[in-house]
Design a protein around this motif. Sequence first.
Motif, short mmCIF file in Angstrom:
data_model
loop_
_atom_site.label_atom_id
_atom_site.label_comp_id
_atom_site.label_asym_id
_atom_site.label_seq_id
_atom_site.Cartn_x
_atom_site.Cartn_y
_atom_site.Cartn_z
N PHE A 22 0.73 -1.19 -0.07
CA PHE A 22 0.05 -0.01 0.04
C PHE A 22 0.98 1.14 0.04
CE2 PHE A 22 0.80 -1.29 4.35
CZ PHE A 22 0.64 -0.13 5.00
N VAL A 23 0.37 2.27 -0.69
CA VAL A 23 1.31 3.45 -1.02
C VAL A 23 0.75 4.73 -0.74
CG1 VAL A 23 2.61 4.85 -2.81
CG2 VAL A 23 2.48 2.27 -2.95
N THR A 24 1.12 5.43 0.23
CA THR A 24 0.71 6.76 0.52
C THR A 24 1.75 7.82 -0.19
OG1 THR A 24 1.68 6.98 2.51
CG2 THR A 24 -0.58 6.26 2.42
N HIS A 25 1.16 8.82 -1.02
CA HIS A 25 2.23 9.78 -1.43
C HIS A 25 1.68 11.09 -1.58
CE1 HIS A 25 -0.10 10.33 -5.28
NE2 HIS A 25 -0.39 9.01 -4.95
N GLY A 26 2.46 12.07 -1.71
CA GLY A 26 2.35 13.39 -1.91
C GLY A 26 2.15 14.02 -2.95
N GLY A 27 2.22 13.09 -4.10
CA GLY A 27 2.29 13.53 -5.58
C GLY A 27 3.13 12.76 -6.53
N GLY A 28 3.90 12.08 -6.11
CA GLY A 28 4.82 11.00 -6.88
C GLY A 28 3.91 10.02 -7.48
N GLY A 29 2.69 9.57 -6.95
CA GLY A 29 1.91 8.45 -7.42
C GLY A 29 2.44 7.06 -7.03
N GLY A 30 2.03 6.13 -7.53
CA GLY A 30 1.95 4.52 -7.18
C GLY A 30 2.96 3.98 -8.25
N TYR A 31 2.92 4.73 -9.43
CA TYR A 31 3.60 4.17 -10.71
C TYR A 31 3.60 2.57 -10.66
CZ TYR A 31 6.05 8.31 -10.13
OH TYR A 31 6.03 9.87 -10.39
N THR A 32 4.57 1.70 -10.65
CA THR A 32 4.37 0.26 -10.95
C THR A 32 5.14 -0.60 -9.48
OG1 THR A 32 6.59 0.26 -12.01
CG2 THR A 32 4.73 0.48 -13.40
N ILE A 33 4.53 0.18 -8.42
CA ILE A 33 5.24 -0.37 -7.27
C ILE A 33 5.12 -2.00 -7.09
CG2 ILE A 33 3.11 0.02 -5.51
CD1 ILE A 33 6.74 0.88 -4.85
N ASP A 34 4.08 -2.40 -7.54
CA ASP A 34 3.82 -4.04 -7.26
C ASP A 34 4.89 -4.60 -8.24
OD1 ASP A 34 2.21 -2.71 -9.27
OD2 ASP A 34 0.64 -4.06 -8.82
N LYS A 35 4.93 -4.19 -9.37
CA LYS A 35 5.81 -4.81 -10.39
C LYS A 35 7.12 -4.74 -9.96
CE LYS A 35 2.50 -5.92 -12.93
NZ LYS A 35 1.61 -7.03 -12.50
N ASP A 36 7.58 -3.58 -9.55
CA ASP A 36 8.96 -3.19 -9.01
C ASP A 36 9.41 -3.89 -7.73
OD1 ASP A 36 9.12 -1.23 -10.97
OD2 ASP A 36 8.78 0.36 -9.52
N MET A 37 8.50 -4.41 -6.63
CA MET A 37 8.61 -5.33 -5.56
C MET A 37 8.77 -6.34 -6.25
SD MET A 37 6.04 -3.75 -2.70
CE MET A 37 6.62 -2.56 -1.54
N GLU A 38 8.02 -7.07 -6.97
CA GLU A 38 8.11 -8.35 -7.57
C GLU A 38 9.50 -8.52 -8.09
OE1 GLU A 38 4.37 -10.85 -9.31
OE2 GLU A 38 5.39 -9.51 -10.77
N LYS A 39 10.26 -7.85 -8.64
CA LYS A 39 11.35 -7.83 -9.13
C LYS A 39 12.50 -7.93 -8.24
CE LYS A 39 10.48 -5.43 -13.44
NZ LYS A 39 10.60 -4.11 -14.19
#
Length: 72
Positions: A22-39
């Motif tokens: 789960f992601v909280t951000h101030g403007g950077g967005g979530g991008y591809t966090i799940d795919k990045d974590m998987e790698k």
Amino acid sequence: MAPPVMTFLVQNNFEGKTIVPFVTHGGGGGYTIDKDMEKLAKGAKVLSSFVVYERGNSQTDDEITKWLDNLK
């Protein structure tokens, strides 16, 4: 993704584990966090992430409940 999180994912054994990001951000967005974590977390199953901007809005509680229900 924050460098300490990347380091944690790379340096630990996640074989057979499930990661629920789960992601909280101030403007950077979530991008591809799940795919990045998987790698980075080799062998882990990474589920779809929940992303919320700042403190969320009036619908955030309902969105979280829906997201959690979909994880089941």
